[in-house]
Design a protein around this motif. Structure first.
Motif, PDB file in Angstrom:
ATOM      1  N   ALA A 195      34.448  44.325  27.731  1.00  0.00           N
ATOM      2  CA  ALA A 195      33.983  43.143  26.974  1.00  0.00           C
ATOM      3  C   ALA A 195      35.149  42.212  26.631  1.00  0.00           C
ATOM      4  O   ALA A 195      35.070  40.991  26.810  1.00  0.00           O
ATOM      5  CB  ALA A 195      33.277  43.587  25.693  1.00  0.00           C
ATOM      6  N   LEU A 196      36.257  42.789  26.168  1.00  0.00           N
ATOM      7  CA  LEU A 196      37.340  41.949  25.630  1.00  0.00           C
ATOM      8  C   LEU A 196      38.121  41.204  26.697  1.00  0.00           C
ATOM      9  O   LEU A 196      38.739  40.176  26.414  1.00  0.00           O
ATOM     10  CB  LEU A 196      38.295  42.789  24.787  1.00  0.00           C
ATOM     11  CG  LEU A 196      37.740  43.331  23.474  1.00  0.00           C
ATOM     12  CD1 LEU A 196      38.864  43.944  22.651  1.00  0.00           C
ATOM     13  CD2 LEU A 196      37.037  42.247  22.668  1.00  0.00           C
ATOM     14  N   VAL A 197      38.084  41.701  27.926  1.00  0.00           N
ATOM     15  CA  VAL A 197      38.834  40.994  28.972  1.00  0.00           C
ATOM     16  C   VAL A 197      38.302  39.567  29.131  1.00  0.00           C
ATOM     17  O   VAL A 197      39.021  38.661  29.553  1.00  0.00           O
ATOM     18  CB  VAL A 197      38.803  41.792  30.305  1.00  0.00           C
ATOM     19  CG1 VAL A 197      37.470  41.688  31.010  1.00  0.00           C
ATOM     20  CG2 VAL A 197      39.930  41.338  31.231  1.00  0.00           C
ATOM     21  N   ALA A 198      37.055  39.370  28.708  1.00  0.00           N
ATOM     22  CA  ALA A 198      36.489  38.011  28.764  1.00  0.00           C
ATOM     23  C   ALA A 198      37.252  37.060  27.842  1.00  0.00           C
ATOM     24  O   ALA A 198      37.319  35.856  28.097  1.00  0.00           O
ATOM     25  CB  ALA A 198      35.008  38.055  28.378  1.00  0.00           C
ATOM     26  N   GLY A 365      31.793  44.401  33.588  1.00  0.00           N
ATOM     27  CA  GLY A 365      31.540  45.708  34.215  1.00  0.00           C
ATOM     28  C   GLY A 365      31.319  45.470  35.703  1.00  0.00           C
ATOM     29  O   GLY A 365      31.002  44.340  36.124  1.00  0.00           O
ATOM     30  N   GLY A 366      31.478  46.525  36.503  1.00  0.00           N
ATOM     31  CA  GLY A 366      31.451  46.382  37.960  1.00  0.00           C
ATOM     32  C   GLY A 366      30.284  45.572  38.505  1.00  0.00           C
ATOM     33  O   GLY A 366      30.465  44.725  39.391  1.00  0.00           O
ATOM     34  N   VAL A 367      29.079  45.787  37.981  1.00  0.00           N
ATOM     35  CA  VAL A 367      27.893  45.114  38.530  1.00  0.00           C
ATOM     36  C   VAL A 367      27.929  43.602  38.252  1.00  0.00           C
ATOM     37  O   VAL A 367      27.292  42.815  38.949  1.00  0.00           O
ATOM     38  CB  VAL A 367      26.599  45.768  37.978  1.00  0.00           C
ATOM     39  CG1 VAL A 367      25.353  45.146  38.570  1.00  0.00           C
ATOM     40  CG2 VAL A 367      26.604  47.274  38.243  1.00  0.00           C
ATOM     41  N   ALA A 368      28.708  43.206  37.260  1.00  0.00           N
ATOM     42  CA  ALA A 368      28.809  41.779  36.937  1.00  0.00           C
ATOM     43  C   ALA A 368      29.581  41.014  38.009  1.00  0.00           C
ATOM     44  O   ALA A 368      29.626  39.773  37.984  1.00  0.00           O
ATOM     45  CB  ALA A 368      29.481  41.598  35.585  1.00  0.00           C
ATOM     46  N   SER A 369      30.169  41.711  38.973  1.00  0.00           N
ATOM     47  CA  SER A 369      30.836  40.971  40.051  1.00  0.00           C
ATOM     48  C   SER A 369      29.827  40.508  41.100  1.00  0.00           C
ATOM     49  O   SER A 369      30.173  39.761  42.012  1.00  0.00           O
ATOM     50  CB  SER A 369      31.945  41.810  40.685  1.00  0.00           C
ATOM     51  OG  SER A 369      31.475  43.085  41.015  1.00  0.00           O
ATOM     52  N   ASN A 370      28.577  40.915  40.948  1.00  0.00           N
ATOM     53  CA  ASN A 370      27.504  40.556  41.888  1.00  0.00           C
ATOM     54  C   ASN A 370      27.051  39.098  41.660  1.00  0.00           C
ATOM     55  O   ASN A 370      26.671  38.714  40.546  1.00  0.00           O
ATOM     56  CB  ASN A 370      26.343  41.535  41.642  1.00  0.00           C
ATOM     57  CG  ASN A 370      25.169  41.314  42.558  1.00  0.00           C
ATOM     58  OD1 ASN A 370      24.598  40.237  42.586  1.00  0.00           O
ATOM     59  ND2 ASN A 370      24.788  42.350  43.284  1.00  0.00           N
ATOM     60  N   GLN A 371      27.081  38.318  42.733  1.00  0.00           N
ATOM     61  CA  GLN A 371      26.778  36.881  42.601  1.00  0.00           C
ATOM     62  C   GLN A 371      25.325  36.621  42.225  1.00  0.00           C
ATOM     63  O   GLN A 371      25.020  35.685  41.481  1.00  0.00           O
ATOM     64  CB  GLN A 371      27.111  36.130  43.908  1.00  0.00           C
ATOM     65  CG  GLN A 371      28.584  36.131  44.268  1.00  0.00           C
ATOM     66  CD  GLN A 371      29.462  35.572  43.149  1.00  0.00           C
ATOM     67  OE1 GLN A 371      29.100  34.613  42.467  1.00  0.00           O
ATOM     68  NE2 GLN A 371      30.625  36.187  42.931  1.00  0.00           N
ATOM     69  N   PRO A 392      36.385  37.040  36.390  1.00  0.00           N
ATOM     70  CA  PRO A 392      36.386  37.077  37.860  1.00  0.00           C
ATOM     71  C   PRO A 392      36.110  38.503  38.337  1.00  0.00           C
ATOM     72  O   PRO A 392      36.412  39.458  37.614  1.00  0.00           O
ATOM     73  CB  PRO A 392      37.793  36.627  38.244  1.00  0.00           C
ATOM     74  CG  PRO A 392      38.601  36.714  37.023  1.00  0.00           C
ATOM     75  CD  PRO A 392      37.681  36.616  35.848  1.00  0.00           C
ATOM     76  N   PRO A 393      35.518  38.666  39.547  1.00  0.00           N
ATOM     77  CA  PRO A 393      35.141  40.008  40.007  1.00  0.00           C
ATOM     78  C   PRO A 393      36.242  41.053  39.866  1.00  0.00           C
ATOM     79  O   PRO A 393      35.971  42.191  39.491  1.00  0.00           O
ATOM     80  CB  PRO A 393      34.754  39.774  41.471  1.00  0.00           C
ATOM     81  CG  PRO A 393      34.211  38.378  41.467  1.00  0.00           C
ATOM     82  CD  PRO A 393      35.062  37.612  40.487  1.00  0.00           C
ATOM     83  N   SER A 394      37.493  40.691  40.120  1.00  0.00           N
ATOM     84  CA  SER A 394      38.568  41.702  40.055  1.00  0.00           C
ATOM     85  C   SER A 394      38.796  42.188  38.626  1.00  0.00           C
ATOM     86  O   SER A 394      39.423  43.226  38.415  1.00  0.00           O
ATOM     87  CB  SER A 394      39.870  41.139  40.613  1.00  0.00           C
ATOM     88  OG  SER A 394      40.322  40.103  39.781  1.00  0.00           O
ATOM     89  N   LEU A 395      38.298  41.431  37.643  1.00  0.00           N
ATOM     90  CA  LEU A 395      38.427  41.881  36.259  1.00  0.00           C
ATOM     91  C   LEU A 395      37.114  42.451  35.724  1.00  0.00           C
ATOM     92  O   LEU A 395      37.045  42.902  34.581  1.00  0.00           O
ATOM     93  CB  LEU A 395      38.909  40.731  35.363  1.00  0.00           C
ATOM     94  CG  LEU A 395      40.294  40.184  35.685  1.00  0.00           C
ATOM     95  CD1 LEU A 395      40.714  39.117  34.684  1.00  0.00           C
ATOM     96  CD2 LEU A 395      41.342  41.295  35.725  1.00  0.00           C
ATOM     97  N   CYS A 396      36.050  42.373  36.548  1.00  0.00           N
ATOM     98  CA  CYS A 396      34.771  43.010  36.160  1.00  0.00           C
ATOM     99  C   CYS A 396      34.779  44.475  36.536  1.00  0.00           C
ATOM    100  O   CYS A 396      34.381  45.336  35.755  1.00  0.00           O
ATOM    101  CB  CYS A 396      33.597  42.327  36.867  1.00  0.00           C
ATOM    102  SG  CYS A 396      33.118  40.759  36.131  1.00  0.00           S
TER     103      CYS A 396
END
Ligand code: KG4
Ligand code: ZN
Length: 473
Positions: A195-198, A365-371, A392-396
């Protein structure tokens, strides 16, 4: 609220540095004294940390893809440089991040080959894989940042939730570095880090905000009130969405070397999302909880009914068979994400009733990298006049940056441990928290359908934060 009795050490010390002590009165006094000495303004680490310990020329090595300096209201002139280490599941990750939000390096070693071979994470093998690469991953992160351990201000490491065997590898590495270089150490909650990486990525993101955290093992809807304070609006009663992506990909015979999620996302683009009529989970439950076990079963049945042989890899299947697989992938993804959309829509209403000032929904989270996931959730927040914040996906997907950044945020509030002793016994009991809830459950969000599987083992991060604030007030 969870019982706090047996976890006194945790309320003060994020890692169990004094594990060998028992909780008698003497211990309590020692912990209280330690707690006071940990406040940055009083501690010797503080003095060390707040001097600039590296030259600004080092910043030229930045590999940031999300390196906006934080907004003026959030700028801290503390000049911290933190190493983050993540080994909670199947990725070994390390990164070096500066407290102005600059990512100096980011390294991830994935166990994708193991995943592809065994169709899931096998804890013992994952542990071995982490042990084999951890030294190299950390060294690479330091090299890419043009720094040595001596330049660091602190080490942050995931202590839970996750697989104990895997967490141990990262925690031991972090403790070795912290002991050798006399660095403070911050134990990080993996989901708080997602969450916080956002906040590293979006300069406008202030508390309170909402977060949907979607990964292989977690499906959480939380109201983030402050650092360490989370109200859980919803969680999964069985599987997380990432698990459903991974299993569906396996049963469809897809190439799992990049994990199941990206494989389904790619295949779904070629399929007809309306062709297979999967039902949306938990329609009758008017809450914000999730369930993906039933959808997984629906996918399995659809695959069987169409006589798809997962033993035949997708690339070797006939054109007609490939089309059927693409239709199932697209139909699965539509319904899996519809479930997210419906729960988010309700959670936004609940969250705005509790905190009307909320302006953002973080999806990470990983699934949030899905467009497709991002696009659909963008519609949901727009309908509700909120803004979507997706790293960005690499941080999800799992990474060391989020751990380092969460370490920085916690460190600033004095939430860290002193360096471990130089010599630790081999059998030293580490404070690992494989099942560690992030927040306290919101009353309306409690699920009657919740199984015993969700029984708590460790008090939530939020209850620990509240207890330590109470003790120091
Ligand atoms: O956050 P994460 O990297 O690790 C955990 O904490 O679990 O999430 C991993 C999950 C896996 O289930 C993976 O299949 C899923 O995230 N994932 C995706 C995508 N990329 C990763 N799911 C759907 N679409 C993607 N593009
Ligand atoms: Zn994760």
């Amino acid at each position: 609220m969870a019982s706090l009795g047996p976890t006194l050490s945790s309320t003060i010390s994020r890692l169990n540095l004094l594990a060998e002590l028992s909780h008698n009165h003497n211990t309590i006094r020692i912990f209280r004294a330690l707690s006071c000495s940990l406040k940055p303004q009083k501690s010797s680490y503080h003095r060390r940390l707040f001097k600039s310990s590296f030259s600004s020329a080092n910043s030229s090595s930045s590999t940031s893809n999300c390196s906006k300096t934080l907004g003026s209201d959030l700028v801290f002139n503390d000049n911290l440089v933190v190493l983050g280490i993540e080994t909670s599941c199947d990725d070994t990750a390390a990164a070096v991040v500066r407290s102005n939000g600059e990512i100096l390096s980011q390294v991830v070693s994935s166990q994708a080959d193991l995943l592809a071979r065994y169709g899931g994470v096998a804890p013992k093998m994952a542990e071995e894989a982490h042990s084999q690469v951890i030294d190299q991953v950390v060294q690479d992160a330091l090299d890419k940042a043009n720094l040595t351990e001596a330049d660091l201000s602190a080490v942050a490491v995931t202590i839970g939730p996750g697989l104990s065997l895997c967490l141990r590898v990262g925690v031991q590495k972090a403790r070795r570095i912290a002991a050798t270089y006399q660095l403070p150490i911050v134990g990080v909650h993996h989901m708080e880090a997602h969450a916080l990486v956002a906040r590293l990525c979006d300069r406008d993101l202030q508390f309170p905000f909402m977060a949907l955290l979607i990964s292989g093992g977690h499906n959480l809807l939380v109201l983030a009130r402050d650092l360490g304070h989370y109200l859980q609006l919803g969680t999964t009663i069985d599987d997380a969405i990432g698990e459903a992506y991974d299993k569906s990909a396996k049963w469809l015979g897809l190439d799992l070397r990049r994990s199941g999620g990206p494989a389904i996302e790619e295949l779904a683009r070629q399929g007809d999302a309306q062709s297979v009529k999967f039902s949306v989970p938990m329609k009758q439950h008017k809450d914000c909880n999730f369930s993906y076990a039933g959808l997984k079963t629906q996918v399995k049945l659809a695959i069987e009914s169409k006589n798809i042989d997962a033993g035949i890899p997708f690339s070797s299947a006939s054109i007609e068979d490939q089309r059927l697989r693409a239709d199932i992938a697209a139909s699965f993804q539509r319904v899996a994400v519809l479930h997210l959309e419906e729960r988010c829509e309700r959670a936004i209403q609940w969250a705005l009733e509790i905190e009307p000032s909320i302006k953002h929904l973080v999806v990470s989270g990983g699934v949030a990298s899905n467009q497709y996931v991002r696009a659909r959730l963008h519609e949901v927040v727009a309908r509700n006049s909120l803004q979507l914040v997706c790293p960005p996906p690499s941080l999800c997907t799992d990474n060391g940056v989020m751990i380092a950044w969460t370490g920085i945020e916690n460190f600033r509030l004095g939430r860290f441990d002193p360096p471990p002793p130089a010599i630790e016994p081999e059998d030293c009991q580490l404070d690992l928290r494989p099942r560690w809830p992030l927040g306290e459950e919101y009353g309306r969000g409690r699920s009657v359908a919740r199984s015993m599987r969700t029984a708590r083992i460790h008090p939530s991060l939020t209850s620990l934060t509240q207890a330590s604030e109470y003790q120091s007030s």
